[in-house]
Write a protein that holds these residues in place. Structure first.
Motif, short mmCIF file in Angstrom:
data_model
loop_
_atom_site.label_atom_id
_atom_site.label_comp_id
_atom_site.label_asym_id
_atom_site.label_seq_id
_atom_site.Cartn_x
_atom_site.Cartn_y
_atom_site.Cartn_z
N LEU A 36 -41.16 -54.01 63.09
CA LEU A 36 -41.41 -54.28 64.51
C LEU A 36 -40.84 -53.20 65.42
CD1 LEU A 36 -40.41 -58.07 64.52
CD2 LEU A 36 -42.73 -57.20 64.88
N LYS A 37 -39.84 -52.50 64.92
CA LYS A 37 -39.02 -51.67 65.80
C LYS A 37 -39.56 -50.25 65.97
CE LYS A 37 -34.94 -54.25 64.29
NZ LYS A 37 -33.64 -54.18 63.57
N HIS A 38 -39.59 -49.83 67.22
CA HIS A 38 -39.86 -48.42 67.55
C HIS A 38 -39.30 -48.17 68.94
CE1 HIS A 38 -41.78 -44.59 68.30
NE2 HIS A 38 -42.06 -44.53 67.00
N PRO A 39 -38.57 -47.09 69.15
CA PRO A 39 -37.94 -46.85 70.46
C PRO A 39 -38.96 -46.73 71.59
CG PRO A 39 -37.77 -44.90 69.03
CD PRO A 39 -38.19 -46.04 68.18
N LEU A 40 -40.15 -46.21 71.30
CA LEU A 40 -41.15 -46.09 72.36
C LEU A 40 -41.72 -47.45 72.76
CD1 LEU A 40 -43.07 -42.86 71.30
CD2 LEU A 40 -41.31 -43.13 73.05
N THR A 41 -41.76 -48.38 71.80
CA THR A 41 -42.16 -49.75 72.15
C THR A 41 -41.13 -50.37 73.08
OG1 THR A 41 -43.26 -50.04 70.02
CG2 THR A 41 -42.72 -52.04 71.23
N ASP A 42 -39.86 -50.20 72.75
CA ASP A 42 -38.78 -50.76 73.58
C ASP A 42 -38.78 -50.15 74.98
OD1 ASP A 42 -38.02 -52.22 71.39
OD2 ASP A 42 -36.43 -50.83 70.78
N SER A 43 -38.89 -48.83 75.05
CA SER A 43 -38.85 -48.18 76.36
C SER A 43 -40.11 -48.49 77.16
CB SER A 43 -38.66 -46.66 76.20
OG SER A 43 -39.75 -46.09 75.51
N GLY A 44 -41.25 -48.55 76.49
CA GLY A 44 -42.50 -48.86 77.17
C GLY A 44 -42.49 -50.27 77.74
N LEU A 45 -41.98 -51.23 76.95
CA LEU A 45 -41.90 -52.61 77.42
C LEU A 45 -40.95 -52.72 78.60
CD1 LEU A 45 -42.70 -55.56 77.11
CD2 LEU A 45 -40.87 -55.81 75.42
N ALA A 46 -39.82 -52.03 78.50
CA ALA A 46 -38.85 -52.06 79.60
C ALA A 46 -39.47 -51.51 80.90
CB ALA A 46 -37.61 -51.26 79.23
N GLN A 47 -40.26 -50.44 80.76
CA GLN A 47 -40.91 -49.85 81.93
C GLN A 47 -41.96 -50.80 82.52
OE1 GLN A 47 -40.16 -46.70 83.39
NE2 GLN A 47 -41.33 -47.74 85.01
N PHE A 48 -42.75 -51.42 81.65
CA PHE A 48 -43.76 -52.37 82.13
C PHE A 48 -43.12 -53.52 82.89
CE2 PHE A 48 -46.70 -51.21 78.35
CZ PHE A 48 -47.12 -50.07 79.02
N LEU A 49 -42.03 -54.07 82.33
CA LEU A 49 -41.36 -55.19 82.97
C LEU A 49 -40.74 -54.78 84.30
CD1 LEU A 49 -39.69 -56.86 79.85
CD2 LEU A 49 -41.68 -57.67 81.13
N SER A 50 -40.17 -53.57 84.31
CA SER A 50 -39.57 -53.07 85.55
C SER A 50 -40.63 -52.90 86.63
CB SER A 50 -38.88 -51.73 85.28
OG SER A 50 -38.39 -51.17 86.48
N ASP A 51 -41.78 -52.32 86.25
CA ASP A 51 -42.85 -52.12 87.21
C ASP A 51 -43.40 -53.46 87.70
OD1 ASP A 51 -42.54 -49.43 86.93
OD2 ASP A 51 -44.23 -49.17 85.55
N HIS A 52 -43.51 -54.41 86.79
CA HIS A 52 -43.98 -55.74 87.18
C HIS A 52 -43.05 -56.38 88.20
CE1 HIS A 52 -45.43 -59.86 86.96
NE2 HIS A 52 -44.18 -60.24 86.71
N ASN A 53 -41.74 -56.27 87.91
CA ASN A 53 -40.76 -56.87 88.82
C ASN A 53 -40.82 -56.23 90.21
OD1 ASN A 53 -39.86 -58.70 86.92
ND2 ASN A 53 -38.25 -57.32 86.14
N LYS A 54 -41.02 -54.91 90.23
CA LYS A 54 -41.12 -54.21 91.50
C LYS A 54 -42.35 -54.66 92.28
CE LYS A 54 -38.78 -49.99 89.99
NZ LYS A 54 -38.96 -48.55 89.64
N ALA A 55 -43.49 -54.76 91.55
CA ALA A 55 -44.72 -55.19 92.19
C ALA A 55 -44.61 -56.63 92.68
CB ALA A 55 -45.88 -55.07 91.20
N ALA A 56 -44.00 -57.47 91.88
CA ALA A 56 -43.82 -58.86 92.30
C ALA A 56 -42.93 -58.97 93.51
CB ALA A 56 -43.23 -59.67 91.13
N GLY A 57 -41.94 -58.09 93.57
CA GLY A 57 -41.04 -58.11 94.73
C GLY A 57 -41.77 -57.71 95.99
N LYS A 58 -42.66 -56.74 95.90
CA LYS A 58 -43.42 -56.28 97.06
C LYS A 58 -44.39 -57.35 97.55
CE LYS A 58 -43.26 -51.33 95.96
NZ LYS A 58 -44.06 -50.15 95.54
N LEU A 59 -44.97 -58.10 96.54
CA LEU A 59 -45.94 -59.12 96.92
C LEU A 59 -45.28 -60.30 97.60
CD1 LEU A 59 -48.22 -59.12 93.75
CD2 LEU A 59 -48.80 -58.29 96.04
N THR A 60 -44.03 -60.55 97.29
CA THR A 60 -43.35 -61.68 97.90
C THR A 60 -42.60 -61.26 99.16
OG1 THR A 60 -41.42 -61.29 96.49
CG2 THR A 60 -43.08 -62.87 95.71
#
Length: 221
Positions: free
Chosen positions: A197-221
């Motif tokens: 399951l493990k790959h550093p690019l999966t971990d970093s990519g997921l972290a980036q996606f979640l961070s971007d989602h949180n930022k977008a959600a913050g802007k929408l609210t």
């Protein structure tokens, strides 16, 4: 490629099964002892508990080393459940026993295999599975993966029905290489399977996606 888990731990077996990747289980006396399972009746009850968790193919190892005793013990193990595969050591009487069980329609796993010559004998006798030990060969500076490749090639030459079950798999790259060279099955600890399951690019990519989602959600609210 089939994935077997090499353990007697019921929780690990259940976790691998729930992931949807488990095709079977291999065990041995050392793994039983690790779980505190001692005594003939307790061991057989534990094999039954394992069988109840999986769809098929639970390798249960004989302790006996002479022909008559291997036959008696193997028959008793096979009675536990139709999912049982009798695990037999690569010795002269073991090969004779494999021939007998093959004639009786009882599946076998020839274990403690370390050479292509042994692999040929097991296939000729009718073993259902052959277990070459990769890690233990690596420990003595012999390329265990090379042996797997050699056996796969030989079996392919002659159409042997015995499945190559790579054992003593120590890490995820062992598993991937076994798939690459054509092993039919690998058996390994749960951590080796989950290591895929493990790959550093999966971990970093997921972290980036979640961070971007949180930022977008913050802007929408």
């Amino acid at each position: 490629m089939k994935f077997f888990i090499d353990t007697a731990n019921l929780s690990e077996i259940e976790e691998a099964y729930d992931m949807g990747v488990l095709d079977g289980v291999t065990t041995n006396p050392s793994l039983m002892a690790k779980e505190g399972i001692t005594g003939e009746e307790n061991v057989r009850n534990h094999y039954k508990a394992i069988c109840d968790l999986v769809d098929d193919k639970v390798s249960a190892e004989v302790i006996a080393t002479d022909y008559d005793a291997i036959i008696r013990e193997g028959k008793e193990l096979a009675k536990i459940d139709d999912k049982i595969v009798v695990k037999i050591p690569m010795i002269r009487d073991g090969i004779k026993a494999i021939k007998y069980f093959h004639s009786e329609g009882i599946r076998t796993n020839c274990t403690l295999v370390f050479s292509a010559g042994q692999a040929i004998l097991a296939a000729k006798a009718g073993a259902s599975y052959l277990s070459p030990f990769i890690g233990r060969l690596d420990d003595i500076s012999y390329d265990g993966l090379e042996l797997i490749q050699q056996i796969v090639h030989i079996y392919g030459n002659f159409g042997f029905e015995t499945e190559v079950l790579a054992a003593s798999v120590r890490h995820s790259m062992h598993l991937v290489k076994c798939a690459e060279i054509g092993a039919d099955v690998v058996t390994c600890p749960l951590k080796v399977i989950t290591g895929l399951l493990k790959h550093p690019l999966t971990d970093s990519g997921l972290a980036q996606f979640l961070s971007d989602h949180n930022k977008a959600a913050g802007k929408l609210t």
